[in-house]
Design an enzyme around this catalytic site. Structure first.
Site: not given
Ligand code: G3I
Ligand code: 9MR
Length: 583
Positions: A563, A512, A200, A554
């Site tokens: 992530e 991620h 993120d 994955d």
């Protein structure tokens, strides 16, 4: 597009492995014999896919079978190099696996080999080389550059992962939860730079604290190694070590997270909600700083104190080092005055929490660092009064970090009794890890309870803890157990993945990580450690297994196992530097 490639890559891996190592059934299974062809086991031989140092303990894990011996052959001409006995089969609970160990530590000649065991496909390549860890180390460190906020990544540094700048963060608003008389809600502040936390784009102080610490001590403990390492970042041409330039990118941001009016530190800089899977430049939602808190202020105080200690040795950083010191002292004072302000996620904010309710470990860590920085005995007094025992580090657990700093730097300023007591406590922690290693069928110090979100960082932080014990005692048992944990992350695990992007024959492709997902480049940004197996499955993706060490996929969808995060890469950087320099 990326997903399609992943399927193709996995199919190739499965084909070459004569079976699916992700199978939910972890017991060795025999494929139906076809006439004239001997039965082959579906399970694979597992080992570190990146490399071994000549002096390393070298181990592969072989699924239980009738076989009792193994061969090491030259990968190029197939000539036999070594024959060994497989250990008796043992059970490994985290994957309900029955396995034997193939130990080929006595082979020290640099080269490329494969392991052969009757009934199994040949292993992945075994690389033995004095420089086996260097490329992985440099990539793991460069991953921070790839996660820089407020920076364009030029192709001369970023290659095919070049991208426009994102998140200038020069117009960040004070959120309601962070409002004060001097800075009411909606006040605009500037807090650019820093690293994106993970997959993120938000920036969190608590997680930055431990990440910065681990990287700083990687430098502090191996200054010669870092003196001339060129990882190809914009600052590589200046006179300071690249690792310190890279860390400073984040420290510059951290400094802006302190309210200069009272010394308190905001918990995070964030959008209200996670962005979609877009590139940084497309993440344009308003950013806020949210709530000051005790954990953030103490993480800030501790890591800025370490930074001050380290950067003050460089004339070009003399001024910033004294700013760091002042900021660390102010943040500590704020935490003294506000000793119990837990982070409470505001109702309109849904990004990462990093909520920690227990502050004794952060107080203990910050006290140790401020003592080392200032030599003020009051801080040591506090450290001793708090009496916090060291434990495996993680974003919410900094208890060991103060011990690590004191034992590495405090010998001349601590009394003999204090030093001995701190060392005893520390070695008790390290010895527990060694015991677990010695009892483990995989020769990996990981047990069921270690498989939490970010389990690979549990492994790497244990290795980080062990390498300190090695520094303090020169006892090789710590290094052996640390190597086992590194091997686990780089391939000696039930999933058979080397969890480091770009390194190994089977390695995550669909992590991620928003830039990796959105950039139209097939390969993920290299040098990132995926979070790793754990059975929480909080994201609702479909997994091949429910077992703690096998529950990994994955897939972009798996933010609970696939992530990447700044605090998970940092111990890898440390461990690779530590093992390389002590071989
Ligand atoms: O503390 C409990 C422990 O008592 C219990 O035994 C254990 C059993 O699973 O759970 C522990 O809590 C876990 C906690 O992490 C501490 O390890 C939670 O289950 C688990 O959900 C939680 O995961 C955190 C995750 O955010 C969700 O909040 C990870 O540690 C943390 O690394 C991760 O961090 C995210 C950021 O919020 C946002 N950016 C990406 C980053 C990585 O995914
Ligand atoms: O992408 C987010 C990741 O960085 C976080 O670690 C994770 C847990 O907080 O959340 C991810 O965002 C997901 C959100 O929580 C739920 N909707 C799907 C999002 C990912 O696509």
């Amino acid at each position: 597009m990326k997903k399609q490639l992943r399927v193709i890559l996995i199919s190739i891996a499965v084909f070459s492995a004569c079976g699916d190592s992700n199978s939910q059934n972890n017991n060795p299974v025999e494929a139906k014999p076809t006439s004239g062809i001997p039965a082959m086991h579906i399970e694979k031989i597992k080992l570190n896919q990146v490399g071994f140092l000549p002096s390393d303990t070298k181990i592969a894990v072989v699924p239980s079978s009738q076989a009792t011996t193994f061969l090491l052959v030259n990968a190029n001409d197939g000539s036999q190099v070594f024959t060994g006995q497989l250990s008796a089969s043992q059970h490994w609970a985290p994957a309900k696996d029955e396995v034997s160990i193939a130990d080929f530590s006595s082979v020290t000649a640099p080269g490329e080999y494969r392991i052969k065991v009757s009934g199994f496909a040949d292993s992945n390549i075994v690389t033995i080389n004095n420089d086996a860890f260097l490329a992985a180390h440099d990539a793991a460190l460069k991953a921070y550059y790839f996660n820089r906020a407020s920076s364009e990544l030029l192709s001369k540094h970023a290659g095919i992962w070049s991208r426009p700048s994102g998140h200038a963060d020069d117009n960040v608003l004070i959120h309601t939860s962070a409002a004060s008389a001097q800075r009411p809600e909606g006040t605009a502040i500037s807090a650019p730079k820093g690293w994106y936390d993970a997959g993120d784009y938000n920036k969190y102080i608590v997680n930055s604290g431990i990440s910065v610490y681990t990287l700083l001590v990687a430098y502090e403990h191996h200054p010669e190694f870092y003196q001339n390492r060129d990882i190809g970042i914009p600052e590589s041409t200046d006179s300071s070590p690249d690792i310190l330039d890279e860390i400073k990118w984040n420290l510059d941001w951290m400094m802006a997270m302190q309210d200069p009016n009272d010394g308190g530190v905001y918990h995070k800089l964030t959008t209200l909600n996670f962005s979609g899977a877009v590139m940084p430049s497309q993440g344009t939602a308003q950013r806020y700083v949210v709530q000051k808190g005790t954990a953030a202020s103490l993480n800030f105080a501790a890591s800025l104190a370490v930074a001050s200690r380290i950067y003050q040795a460089f004339p070009q950083f003399a001024d910033v080092a004294s700013e760091y010191r002042h900021a660390a002292e102010l943040a500590w004072q704020w935490a003294q005055d506000n000793p119990n302000v837990a982070y409470v996620q505001p109702k309109d904010v849904s990004t990462g929490g990093y909520g920690d309710q227990v502050f004794l470990d952060e107080f203990s860590w910050a006290a140790a660092e401020l003592f080392l920085l200032t030599a003020d005995a009051q801080y040591l007094q506090q450290f001793k009064q708090l009496n916090v025992m060291p434990s495996i580090p993680g974003w919410s657990n900094s208890a060991a970090l103060g011990y690590i700093s004191l034992l590495n730097n405090g010998k001349t300023i601590l009394s003999n009794d204090d030093y001995r007591q701190f060392l005893e406590r520390y070695l008790a922690l390290a010895d527990n890890i060694v015991n677990l290693h010695q009892q483990s069928a995989y020769a990996v110090a990981m047990q069921n309870s270690d498989f939490v979100w970010g389990s690979n960082a549990v492994a790497l932080n244990k290795a980080f803890v062990l390498l300190q014990a090695q520094r303090f005692t020169q006892n090789e048992k710590y290094k052996t157990a640390a190597t086992g944990l590194l091997d686990y992350v780089l391939g000696r695990n039930p999933t058979d993945y080397s969890y480091l992007t770009g390194f190994g024959e089977k390695t995550p492709v669909d992590i991620h990580h928003r830039p990796s997902h959105a950039d139209n480049v097939v390969a993920p940004v290299p040098g990132f450690v995926a979070g790793g197996a754990q059975s929480g499955q909080q994201d609702g993706c479909s997994y091949p297994s429910k077992l703690p060490a096998s529950s990994y996929v994955d897939d972009w969808c798996s933010y609970s196992t696939n992530e990447v995060t700044i605090n998970w890469n940092a111990p890898l950087v440390y461990v690779l530097a530590g093992l390389h320099t002590t071989q």
